[in-house]
Scaffold this active site. Sequence first.
Site, PDB file in Angstrom:
ATOM      1  N   HIS A  86     -26.229  30.897   2.488  1.00  0.00           N
ATOM      2  CA  HIS A  86     -25.235  30.605   3.524  1.00  0.00           C
ATOM      3  C   HIS A  86     -25.858  29.665   4.550  1.00  0.00           C
ATOM      4  CE1 HIS A  86     -22.652  33.920   2.379  1.00  0.00           C
ATOM      5  NE2 HIS A  86     -23.434  34.869   2.844  1.00  0.00           N
ATOM      6  N   CYS A 111     -19.211  29.572   8.169  1.00  0.00           N
ATOM      7  CA  CYS A 111     -20.131  29.912   7.092  1.00  0.00           C
ATOM      8  C   CYS A 111     -19.824  29.040   5.884  1.00  0.00           C
ATOM      9  CB  CYS A 111     -20.016  31.391   6.727  1.00  0.00           C
ATOM     10  SG  CYS A 111     -21.116  31.871   5.375  1.00  0.00           S
ATOM     11  N   GLU A 115     -25.838  42.966   3.508  1.00  0.00           N
ATOM     12  CA  GLU A 115     -25.790  42.606   2.088  1.00  0.00           C
ATOM     13  C   GLU A 115     -26.849  41.569   1.769  1.00  0.00           C
ATOM     14  OE1 GLU A 115     -21.789  40.847   1.928  1.00  0.00           O
ATOM     15  OE2 GLU A 115     -22.667  38.868   2.341  1.00  0.00           O
ATOM     16  N   HIS A 167     -28.856  40.383   5.202  1.00  0.00           N
ATOM     17  CA  HIS A 167     -28.319  39.773   6.418  1.00  0.00           C
ATOM     18  C   HIS A 167     -27.120  40.552   6.932  1.00  0.00           C
ATOM     19  CE1 HIS A 167     -26.387  37.779   2.982  1.00  0.00           C
ATOM     20  NE2 HIS A 167     -25.319  37.589   3.735  1.00  0.00           N
ATOM     21  N   HIS A 182     -27.637  38.511  -1.704  1.00  0.00           N
ATOM     22  CA  HIS A 182     -27.109  37.885  -2.919  1.00  0.00           C
ATOM     23  C   HIS A 182     -27.920  36.642  -3.225  1.00  0.00           C
ATOM     24  CE1 HIS A 182     -25.276  35.780   0.417  1.00  0.00           C
ATOM     25  NE2 HIS A 182     -24.531  36.836   0.722  1.00  0.00           N
TER      26      HIS A 182
END
Length: 159
Positions: free
Chosen positions: A73, A121, A67, A107, A69
């Site tokens: 992270h 995370c 994914e 990732h 975004h």
Amino acid sequence: MSHSDSTPPLRRNRPGFTWDGVERLAYKANGEAPFRDVTRQVLFDDNTLGCQWRYFEVGPNGHSTLERHDHVHAVMILRGGGRCLLGGEVFEVAVHDLVSVPPQTWHQFRAGPGEPLGFLCLVRQERDRPSLPSPQDLARLRENPVVAAFLDDEPSQGS
Ligand code: MN
């Protein structure tokens, strides 16, 4: 949820990478996105800081969703080892390695065959939803043979 009413002063670590008062949850709703054998624990969630600290565990041969975004992270490996895809590169990761995932960067985390891959995370509370790769995105990622091999690394039958 504020710090004072949600977070006890101490969550003791328990065997098996669990913590007092923390539930081991499904990683994502079934069918929401492709993944294999991943659990999620929310260790810390604070409105004033605006961040959540989660512990994810990927079972042997499992993997998180591929994914990307806008939100970032910070990932610290806490258990076992494996590999991660970050942008166009594949990295081996081991305990206490720190992985920074920039905005809009593909990732995925994959555990090796022998043991789970567990990681902390850190993430913003308010964040955009991940997008999944289109067939064109996948084709572009697969132009790099190292990335293609990483994406194709499904466990063989009986192993
Ligand atoms: Mn992500």
